[in-house]
Design a protein around this motif. Sequence first.
Motif, PDB file in Angstrom:
ATOM      1  N   PRO A   1      34.834  28.893  37.065  1.00 14.85           N
ATOM      2  CA  PRO A   1      34.508  28.280  35.768  1.00 14.85           C
ATOM      3  C   PRO A   1      35.386  27.049  35.501  1.00 14.85           C
ATOM      4  N   ASP A   2      34.756  25.882  35.504  1.00 16.60           N
ATOM      5  CA  ASP A   2      35.470  24.607  35.401  1.00 16.60           C
ATOM      6  C   ASP A   2      36.289  24.454  34.124  1.00 16.60           C
ATOM      7  N   TRP A   3      35.803  25.055  33.042  1.00  9.34           N
ATOM      8  CA  TRP A   3      36.426  24.832  31.739  1.00  9.34           C
ATOM      9  C   TRP A   3      37.700  25.634  31.540  1.00  9.34           C
TER      10      TRP A   3
ATOM     11  N   ASP B   1      32.760  28.806  43.595  1.00 11.49           N
ATOM     12  CA  ASP B   1      32.216  28.646  42.241  1.00 11.49           C
ATOM     13  C   ASP B   1      33.135  29.302  41.211  1.00 11.49           C
TER      14      ASP B   1
END
Length: 305
Positions: A94-96, A92
């Motif tokens: 942070p995608d951004w 997990d």
Amino acid sequence: MTTEGVDGVIEVSGLSRRFGRSLALDGVQLDVPRGLVFGLVGENGAGKTTLIKHLLGLYRAQTGTVRVLGGDPVTQPVEVLSRIGYLSEDRDLPDWMRISELLNYLRAFYPTWDVALADRLRNDFDLDPQARIKSLSQGQRARVGLVGALAFRPDLLVLDEPSTGLDPIVRRDILAAIIRTIAEEGRTVFFSSHLLDEVERVADSVALIDRGRIVLSGPLDEIKRSHRRLTLRFDESQPQPPALAGTVVCDGFGRDWTAVCPGPIEAVAMQAAGLGGRIVEDQTPSLDEIFVAQVGSRRHASVEG
Ligand SMILES: Nc1ncnc2c1ncn2[C@@H]1O[C@H](COP(=O)(O)OP(=O)(O)OP(=O)(O)O)[C@@H](O)[C@H]1O
């Protein structure tokens, strides 16, 4: 928190955990000394992630105690967690963020962050610092997660199924090299896996977990030495697996059968002789065979009981 002279990096005693009616951990006992590569082996749903979440203070022990690096990860999260590098099973991140932004962000949290090491690992893993995390493959996410978990030189590295999504070359070479380097520096690695050949390749000690219980635990070479894989040949074809007390599993057909036996083989040889058979080969089993044998015999016993 006193950590001087503490050699038990992970000390778990009598740990049980229920989710509703299901018992995910059942009286887990585990001691991991400093400087070891420790592999936790078990099938899907065996309880590996639940145990790891206790080590990270994400779950409070319902029964039993958990100490990590001399402290309680639930009540002393800052002291304990600042010394643990962790790669979660679902990576997990942070995608951004871009990779470089994530690494800078993590750096702010860890006074021991080693910029040169982070750069080197990023290069070794062939990661573009400008790439956005949402554009990464699962394997690339795992690599970014590993850089983040390693670059502050944690005293304890916890990896939950580190191979998931990694291609075989990364898995075999880079991951294994990282794990070994950490252990050689006197730090400790605790990783879970269902890939027994991988565990066998890198771990010094292992624990086998089945349905929430640790069924076998100890130094890998001792575990291997204490089990034998026997090939038995019988005078007559055996219509079903020969009943040999003390063997954990029996495989084969006709006149030739293979059995894994923990402990001395003399009793097995005598029983085989009584059935018109003899041991024709005596070998060290693989961890995979030991695991199948241990888990198989436990299930067999619980069905019969
Ligand atoms: N939050 C939860 N709520 C209910 N049951 C849970 C929860 N977390 C885990 N379990 C159950 O506890 C057991 C152990 O799960 P756990 O995720 O620890 O296994 P695992 O060995 O890590 O498996 P996998 O390799 O599939 O991740 C399983 O039966 C699982 O369904």
